[in-house]
Structures are given as structure tokens and as C-alpha cells.
Design a protein around this motif. Structure first.
Motif, PDB file in Angstrom:
ATOM      1  N   UNK A 161       0.830  -1.204   0.000  1.00 52.30           N
ATOM      2  CA  UNK A 161       0.000   0.000   0.000  1.00 52.30           C
ATOM      3  C   UNK A 161       0.865   1.256   0.000  1.00 52.30           C
ATOM      4  N   UNK A 162       1.924   1.244   0.813  1.00 49.26           N
ATOM      5  CA  UNK A 162       2.798   2.422   0.881  1.00 49.26           C
ATOM      6  C   UNK A 162       3.430   2.707  -0.478  1.00 49.26           C
ATOM      7  N   UNK A 163       3.990   1.684  -1.128  1.00 50.05           N
ATOM      8  CA  UNK A 163       4.640   1.891  -2.421  1.00 50.05           C
ATOM      9  C   UNK A 163       3.637   2.256  -3.506  1.00 50.05           C
ATOM     10  N   UNK A 164       2.416   1.721  -3.393  1.00 43.14           N
ATOM     11  CA  UNK A 164       1.393   2.082  -4.372  1.00 43.14           C
ATOM     12  C   UNK A 164       1.042   3.569  -4.276  1.00 43.14           C
ATOM     13  N   UNK A 165       0.925   4.076  -3.029  1.00 45.33           N
ATOM     14  CA  UNK A 165       0.519   5.470  -2.827  1.00 45.33           C
ATOM     15  C   UNK A 165       1.646   6.454  -3.102  1.00 45.33           C
ATOM     16  N   UNK A 166       2.849   6.128  -2.648  1.00 42.30           N
ATOM     17  CA  UNK A 166       3.923   7.114  -2.658  1.00 42.30           C
ATOM     18  C   UNK A 166       5.040   6.814  -3.653  1.00 42.30           C
ATOM     19  N   UNK A 167       4.867   5.773  -4.458  1.00 41.28           N
ATOM     20  CA  UNK A 167       5.823   5.507  -5.523  1.00 41.28           C
ATOM     21  C   UNK A 167       5.123   5.302  -6.857  1.00 41.28           C
ATOM     22  N   UNK A 168       4.300   4.257  -6.950  1.00 40.95           N
ATOM     23  CA  UNK A 168       3.654   3.943  -8.218  1.00 40.95           C
ATOM     24  C   UNK A 168       2.715   5.062  -8.662  1.00 40.95           C
ATOM     25  N   UNK A 169       1.906   5.588  -7.735  1.00 38.01           N
ATOM     26  CA  UNK A 169       0.933   6.621  -8.102  1.00 38.01           C
ATOM     27  C   UNK A 169       1.600   7.911  -8.575  1.00 38.01           C
TER      28      UNK A 169
END
Length: 557
Positions: free
Chosen positions: A21-29
């Protein structure tokens, strides 16, 4: 027992959701948002933009320079660092442990400090310019030497870590059977080292392929890597389509490199009959080993320690001789000619606070990820999810930090993630770089824990959280300290993303150094050297503390 194991599997998969969730919000997105904005116009996909960028002669020149300087940097690093890896792995001499820590200092230094150090040594008014009239500022030679300086420790840690654990009796047996020293090394030791050399080479190529701070400071307008060109297209020309295409090109290249790197690491883990590294180091024997030791010591002194010493010397050199003039000037906002709205010295407190917060975030995300990745033998969807998570965790190291930073500004500007004006953006960006170091530091230790201990605790009725608290935590406490130290050091030096999102009234040390170097005048240059020295000392102190809590001898980064 199976019920307990299934519960443990479910718990670890649940833990994997935290980093995902963290990487999805603050990296991938953010990366997807900035890339999509460049490639879409009015809701329509514009594939012709990709073709236009990839056929631009200037862009092709940037791609070519990025590739060949990375290849040259990798070859030069291997050539110079492999003798050092042998000396630190197999020879026992006074000061060996301190020297091993000193060799690793450049790796955790910010690239902007590395660039500043070589500028002080090789640039206009540098030490070599003053003594012999030799200047290499703005040239390929300075870039290559700075890359060797920065990545020397990668080869020493990865190759030397394995070399120290190879059983020397295998090579000695070949000598007894009549093989010469060279033939025994070539047929016994070299094949065992090839996977680790390949892994080190790929890591060095990855770091130099995505080089930003070193090329930005030393390369001048005539040289640019993909990372530097993405920054120029984004921040200076506001050409988001070109920046987006270059980001995708860099991302695809890094993904291919990471795939090769993963394959090399898997080969490296094959059975080699390793022994305790403490048993393989011996006092230098014979003239050959003594000459090699002396040569490596001179090499380290000239290539690694001299730039750092010159950096400190330049920070003390003022208009009236040596003194603390530049350090005292850091306490005034007016000293740098209006470059800052606050005193540059406040960047020290800002960096420490940001790095501490980033370390807490990196541990909060990296620890669950490492625990989840210790799950052994999951099949089907669970196994694929964990393998995908492992790859995702490493991507921030190879993705354009410039793209991430600008993506933060573009994507995180509306509820519920309206963080554009929040101070938390800086530690979030820094944590993205720290998380891979946390995971790679914890994984070898967690995987070394005997699974029978966990299974026994589960059979006795312990819940998964209690199994972790009673079995794993006491064994990985030192590894947690080491992981926190690495995260703190790399957070202190993060520059590529922070340069976009750090506020003018709260700059970090690397951003402050870059701003001072961008101003003309001896005063600004001296203050940049002083701030760089402070940052170097902070990173070195962190690393020396890490050497005291080193938890493994494998050298895995």
C-alpha cells in the motif's frame, strides 16, 4: 502444526499489504501520474511523442553517453576495487576494521558531496590546479573517477564478503596436486567468485546508469545522463512529454538490469562450502602480498581518502588563510547573497529531523516487508505476490528520483492526499530510498532463523505476533539497529527528489550544498565545502557506528 503454519502464512501475507500500500501510494501513483500527464493530451494517448523523442539526435546522444559512461565506470571500478576486495577479505593487518569502514563511507555519502569533493580536488582552484595546474572539471575523467569513488565499496562488500568465506583449503589442495598459484586461483577461486563479481558489476552499472548529482556537478552543460536530462526537461524546460518518455525508457532499462541482477544473486547463493570469514584472513606472506597490501593502501588513500581530505581543507581555506570563516558564515542568511531565506546552518537541523522521520517510516514499512519475504516455499498466488513485492521494493533505487519528486508535486495535491505544502513530503521521498536498505539488511538475518523455532512456538499455541516477539525479535535486534543506521545515512544524502519538494525556508543539507555551488563567488563555494564537510562527518559517524553492530559477514547490500 499445519494450522499454526497456515496462520503464520496468512499473517505474513497480511504484513505484505503494508509495504504494498505504501509503495502504491507514494511511488507507483506519483510516477504514473507524472508520466501520464506527459503522454496524454486532452485525455488522448499520444504515441507519436514517444517516436519523436526516441528519434531526436540530442536525446540519442544522451542515451549513448548514459550507456557508455556507465559501462566505463563499471569496468574501471572492478579493475581498481577487486584488489581491494582481496586485501580486505584475505589479509589480516592492523587497522583492517577501521579501513573497511572508511572504504564504505563514500557509498553512503550524498552524490552532491561526492561531486563537491572532486570539484575541490580537480576543479577550478582545486588542489591539483593550485599545485600542478591540472584541471579536470567538466570532463568525463572526473565523472568516471567520482563513480569509482562512490561505488568502490559495492565491489568490496559484495565480492569481498564472499571471498572472505571461501574455504582456502580448496585452492591449497589444487596447489598440492601440482597446480601453480595462478592455475589454482583460475580454476578454483575464480569460478566461485564469478557470480558475486557479476552481481557487483550489475549493481555498479545500475548506480552509474542512474547517476544524477555527480554528473550534474562535474559534467557541466556538455554531459548529461538520462537522469540529468529528465531533470532538465522537467525543471528547466517544463517539457513533460519528453521527460515522461525518458522516464519510461529509464524504467524499462532498470527493470531489465534488475532481472539480470536477480539472476546473478540466485547463482551467487549456490552451495560453495563457505566457512567463517574470521578463519580465512591471514597475515601477509611473501613479498607479493606485502606489495599488494601496500599498493591497495596507497590506492585507497589517493582515490577515496584524498577527495574527502581536500573537501575538509577547502572548507577551512578562507581569504585570510585557514580558519572557521566559512563555518561561521553559515549562521547568517545574508552570507550567501540571498540564496536562502534562512541561515544555511539550519539545514543541519532540518536534515537530521527529516532523516529521523524517514528512518522511522522506512522501518515501519521495511520490517513488515522483510518478515513477509521470509515466508518459505509458498506456492501459487502467494508465491507470485511475494516475488512481485520483492521486485517492487527495489525499484525506487533504480527509478528516476527526479520523476518521483516532481510526481509528488503533481499527484499529491488534492484530498485525501493533499500533501504539497506539508513537511512530510521530504521524509516520505527519503524513506523510498531507505526501505530497500532496511529490507536487504534484515532479510539475511531473518532467513537465517531456524524455522523449527517458529514452528515449535506455534505448536505450543503462540500466536504469530507472539512468535515474532519471542523468537525473531531477540535474534534480529542488532540487524534492526544496522538497518536503521543505513536508512538514516541514505536519507541524509537523498537529493534527486528532495531538490523538488524541500521548501525554501527548510532546505536539507544536500539541497543547500547544491544551491551554494550554483552561485558564483568564493564565499558561496567555501560555504558549500563547509556544509559538505558537515554532511560527510554526519554520514561517517553513522557508518562507524554501524560497523560496531555489523550483523552478517556476507557483504550483501
Amino acid at each position: 502444526m499445519r494450522t499454526g503454519i497456515r496462520a503464520g502464512t496468512a499473517a505474513r501475507l497480511a504484513l505484505a499489504a503494508v509495504p504494498a500500500v505504501f509503495l502504491a501510494l507514494f511511488f507507483a501513483y506519483p510516477v504514473a501520474a507524472i508520466t501520464a500527464r506527459g503522454l496524454y493530451d486532452g485525455g488522448r494517448w499520444r504515441p507519436e511523442r514517444i517516436a519523436a523523442v526516441l528519434t531526436d539526435p540530442d536525446i540519442l546522444g544522451v542515451v549513448w553517453f548514459t550507456l557508455w559512461q556507465a559501462a566505463a565506470s563499471t569496468a574501471l571500478t572492478l579493475l581498481l576495487a577487486l584488489p581491494g576486495a582481496y586485501v580486505l577479505a584475505r589479509l589480516d593487518f592492523p587497522g583492517r576494521r577501521v579501513l573497511r569502514a572508511a572504504v564504505t563511507v563514500p557509498f553512503v555519502l550524498p552524490t552532491v558531496v561526492v561531486g563537491s569533493a572532486f570539484l575541490a580536488l580537480l576543479g577550478r582552484g582545486g588542489l591539483l590546479d593550485q599545485w600542478w595546474g591540472v584541471r579536470l572539471d567538466g570532463g568525463v575523467t572526473a565523472i568516471l573517477l567520482a563513480h569509482v569513488f562512490f561505488n568502490y565499496a559495492v565491489v568490496v562488500r559484495i565480492v569481498g564478503g564472499l571471498w572472505a568465506q571461501l574455504d582456502p583449503r580448496q585452492e591449497e589442495a589444487a596447489r598440492v596436486l601440482g597446480a601453480s598459484r595462478w592455475a589454482a586461483w583460475r580454476t578454483v577461486t575464480l569460478p566461485a567468485l564469478v557470480p558475486s563479481v557479476a552481481a557487483a558489476a550489475l549493481m555498479v552499472f545500475l548506480f552509474t546508469f542512474t547517476s544524477f548529482g555527480v554528473v550534474q556537478i562535474l559534467g557541466g552543460p556538455g554531459y548529461a545522463t538520462l537522469e540529468v536530462e529528465i531533470y532538465r526537461q522537467t525543471a528547466q524546460l517544463l517539457d513533460l512529454p519528453t521527460a515522461a518518455v525518458l522516464t519510461l525508457l529509464q524504467f524499462a532499462s532498470v527493470a531489465a538490469l534488475m532481472a539480470f541482477h536477480s539472476r546473478a544473486l540466485r547463482r551467487r547463493r549456490t552451495a560453495l562450502g563457505l566457512v567463517d570469514a574470521a578463519r580465512t584472513a591471514r597475515r601477509p606472506r611473501g613479498a607479493g602480498q606485502r606489495v599488494l597490501l601496500a599498493g591497495v593502501l596507497v590506492q585507497i588513500a589517493v582515490l577515496l581518502l584524498a577527495p574527502l581530505a581536500v573537501l575538509a581543507e577547502r572548507s577551512l581555506s578562507g581569504p585570510d588563510g585557514y580558519g572557521l570563516h566559512h563555518y561561521r558564515a553559515l549562521g547568517s542568511a545574508d552570507a550567501a547573497g540571498g540564496t536562502f531565506t534562512v541561515a544555511p546552518l539550519e539545514a543541519v537541523g532540518n536534515s537530521l529531523a527529516y532523516a529521523a522521520t524517514a528512518t522511522a517510516v522506512a522501518l515501519a514499512v521495511g520490517l513488515p516487508a522483510a518478515v513477509a519475504l521470509t515466508l518459505r516455499g509458498p506456492g501459487g498466488r502467494a508465491g507470485r505476490l511475494l516475488r512481485g513485492l520483492d521486485a517492487l521494493l527495489m525499484l525506487p533505487l533504480g527509478t528516476s528520483a527526479v520523476t518521483v519528486g516532481f510526481g509528488f508535486l503533481i499527484a499529491l495535491d488534492a484530498p485525501p492526499l493533499d500533501l504539497r505544502s506539508s513537511w512530510i513530503l521530504v521524509p516520505l521521498a527519503q524513506a523510498l530510498v531507505g526501505i530497500p536498505f532496511v529490507v536487504r539488511t534484515l532479510l539475511p538475518v531473518l532467513r537465517a532463523v531456524d524455522t523449527r523455532l517458529r514452528e515449535a512456538a506455534a505448536m505450543l499455541g503462540a500466536s504469530p505476533p507472539r512468535v515474532w516477539r519471542e523468537v525473531d525479535l531477540p535474534l534480529v535486534r542488532r540487524a534492526l539497529l544496522a538497518a536503521a543506521g543505513f536508512a538514516f545515512a541514505v536519507s541524509l544524502g537523498e537529493f534527486g527528489a528532495t531538490v523538488f519538494i524541500a521548501r525554501a525556508d527548510a532546505p536539507t543539507l544536500p539541497v543547500a550544498v547544491a544551491r551554494l555551488l550554483g552561485r558564483a563567488g568564493e564565499a558561496s563555494y567555501g560555504q558549500a565545502m563547509a556544509l559538505s564537510t558537515i554532511l560527510m562527518l554526519l554520514c561517517a559517524a553513522t557508518l562507524l557506528a554501524l560497523e560496531g553492530v555489523r550483523t552478517d559477514r556476507s557483504g550483501e547490500l
